[in-house]
Design an enzyme around this catalytic site. Sequence first.
Site, PDB file in Angstrom:
ATOM      1  N   ASP A   7     117.355 -30.824 -46.637  1.00 38.96           N
ATOM      2  CA  ASP A   7     116.049 -30.242 -46.358  1.00 38.96           C
ATOM      3  C   ASP A   7     115.158 -30.509 -47.574  1.00 38.96           C
ATOM      4  O   ASP A   7     115.657 -30.810 -48.669  1.00 38.96           O
ATOM      5  CB  ASP A   7     116.226 -28.732 -46.111  1.00 38.96           C
ATOM      6  CG  ASP A   7     114.915 -28.023 -45.831  1.00 38.96           C
ATOM      7  OD1 ASP A   7     114.028 -28.620 -45.211  1.00 38.96           O
ATOM      8  OD2 ASP A   7     114.788 -26.863 -46.255  1.00 38.96           O
ATOM      9  N   GLU A   9     111.666 -28.546 -48.387  1.00 37.23           N
ATOM     10  CA  GLU A   9     111.061 -27.334 -48.950  1.00 37.23           C
ATOM     11  C   GLU A   9     112.106 -26.239 -49.134  1.00 37.23           C
ATOM     12  O   GLU A   9     112.901 -25.968 -48.245  1.00 37.23           O
ATOM     13  CB  GLU A   9     109.936 -26.848 -48.038  1.00 37.23           C
ATOM     14  CG  GLU A   9     108.765 -27.820 -47.972  1.00 37.23           C
ATOM     15  CD  GLU A   9     107.699 -27.347 -47.007  1.00 37.23           C
ATOM     16  OE1 GLU A   9     107.039 -26.333 -47.280  1.00 37.23           O
ATOM     17  OE2 GLU A   9     107.547 -27.996 -45.952  1.00 37.23           O
ATOM     18  N   ARG A  46     100.036 -20.961 -37.665  1.00 39.06           N
ATOM     19  CA  ARG A  46      99.374 -21.485 -38.857  1.00 39.06           C
ATOM     20  C   ARG A  46      98.052 -22.183 -38.506  1.00 39.06           C
ATOM     21  O   ARG A  46      97.051 -22.003 -39.202  1.00 39.06           O
ATOM     22  CB  ARG A  46     100.301 -22.484 -39.566  1.00 39.06           C
ATOM     23  CG  ARG A  46     101.493 -21.850 -40.251  1.00 39.06           C
ATOM     24  CD  ARG A  46     102.515 -22.910 -40.633  1.00 39.06           C
ATOM     25  NE  ARG A  46     103.547 -22.398 -41.515  1.00 39.06           N
ATOM     26  CZ  ARG A  46     104.674 -23.052 -41.778  1.00 39.06           C
ATOM     27  NH1 ARG A  46     104.914 -24.225 -41.219  1.00 39.06           N
ATOM     28  NH2 ARG A  46     105.571 -22.534 -42.601  1.00 39.06           N
ATOM     29  N   SER A  90     113.031 -33.254 -42.835  1.00 40.21           N
ATOM     30  CA  SER A  90     112.149 -32.103 -43.028  1.00 40.21           C
ATOM     31  C   SER A  90     111.246 -31.885 -41.823  1.00 40.21           C
ATOM     32  O   SER A  90     110.881 -32.836 -41.129  1.00 40.21           O
ATOM     33  CB  SER A  90     111.285 -32.345 -44.277  1.00 40.21           C
ATOM     34  OG  SER A  90     110.321 -31.333 -44.423  1.00 40.21           O
ATOM     35  N   LYS A 133     116.220 -32.005 -36.759  1.00 45.82           N
ATOM     36  CA  LYS A 133     117.296 -32.088 -37.758  1.00 45.82           C
ATOM     37  C   LYS A 133     118.650 -32.321 -37.094  1.00 45.82           C
ATOM     38  O   LYS A 133     119.413 -33.191 -37.512  1.00 45.82           O
ATOM     39  CB  LYS A 133     117.301 -30.833 -38.633  1.00 45.82           C
ATOM     40  CG  LYS A 133     115.994 -30.706 -39.419  1.00 45.82           C
ATOM     41  CD  LYS A 133     116.022 -29.608 -40.441  1.00 45.82           C
ATOM     42  CE  LYS A 133     114.684 -29.545 -41.168  1.00 45.82           C
ATOM     43  NZ  LYS A 133     114.712 -28.738 -42.364  1.00 45.82           N
ATOM     44  N   ASP A 152     118.077 -24.455 -46.495  1.00 45.35           N
ATOM     45  CA  ASP A 152     117.948 -23.035 -46.849  1.00 45.35           C
ATOM     46  C   ASP A 152     117.501 -22.127 -45.712  1.00 45.35           C
ATOM     47  O   ASP A 152     117.544 -20.909 -45.844  1.00 45.35           O
ATOM     48  CB  ASP A 152     116.943 -22.887 -48.011  1.00 45.35           C
ATOM     49  CG  ASP A 152     115.515 -23.219 -47.587  1.00 45.35           C
ATOM     50  OD1 ASP A 152     115.323 -24.171 -46.788  1.00 45.35           O
ATOM     51  OD2 ASP A 152     114.590 -22.524 -48.033  1.00 45.35           O
ATOM     52  N   ASN A 155     115.931 -23.317 -39.544  1.00 43.45           N
ATOM     53  CA  ASN A 155     115.838 -24.622 -38.891  1.00 43.45           C
ATOM     54  C   ASN A 155     116.796 -25.663 -39.482  1.00 43.45           C
ATOM     55  O   ASN A 155     116.863 -26.781 -38.995  1.00 43.45           O
ATOM     56  CB  ASN A 155     114.400 -25.146 -38.905  1.00 43.45           C
ATOM     57  CG  ASN A 155     113.878 -25.403 -40.302  1.00 43.45           C
ATOM     58  OD1 ASN A 155     114.356 -24.825 -41.277  1.00 43.45           O
ATOM     59  ND2 ASN A 155     112.886 -26.266 -40.416  1.00 43.45           N
TER      60      ASN A 155
END
Length: 199
Positions: A7, A9, A46, A90, A133, A152, A155
């Site tokens: 990943d 971020e 968002r 990602s 992913k 982390d 997802n």
Amino acid sequence: MHIVCLDLEGVLVPEIWIAFAEASGIPELKLTTRDEPDYDKLMNYRLKILKEHGLGLSEIQETIKKIEPMEGAKEFLDELRKLGQVIIISDTFTQFAAPLMAKLGYPTIFCNELIIGENGEVTGFKMRCEKSKLTTVKALQSIGYETIASGDSFNDLAMIQASKAGFLFRSTEQIMKDYPELPAFETYNELLGAIKAAI
């Protein structure tokens, strides 16, 4: 033959949306995949906030220019790439990732695309593929690779669980509690050691 899938971020760089939330003074944008497992729902939320505040791609990119990789991330990645192929998988977007890839030494990244209007407004997003992913690690496995994965957030769980070896890295207390069978690490040295042992 193995390939390491990481990943971005929260693993190699700080969370882009959290940095932008702080820069813009809009706390609602701090929500990430650590909080909301449904990525489409999160992104639409968002985009709605960006529209309400009249913010577009250029404002987000200004924040991204100031983001530096986490301490030790580039060195970790360099060591990992000596052992074999590494792909960053990602849910971020090419328009966000480019300056960060330069700071990490241009590793391979698979990510998504934002749809940008003529005035720079972010009008939508195009996912590379469904369940990107998991789909990616399954595709790599189908062409003869054993995958080793680390991430982390919610997802990342599917690609971690589908891999020969999978690790949580600097995850949340809740995710570590819910998935006690997944080894969880806090430092790059620990993660590098676990990946070396899995190869």
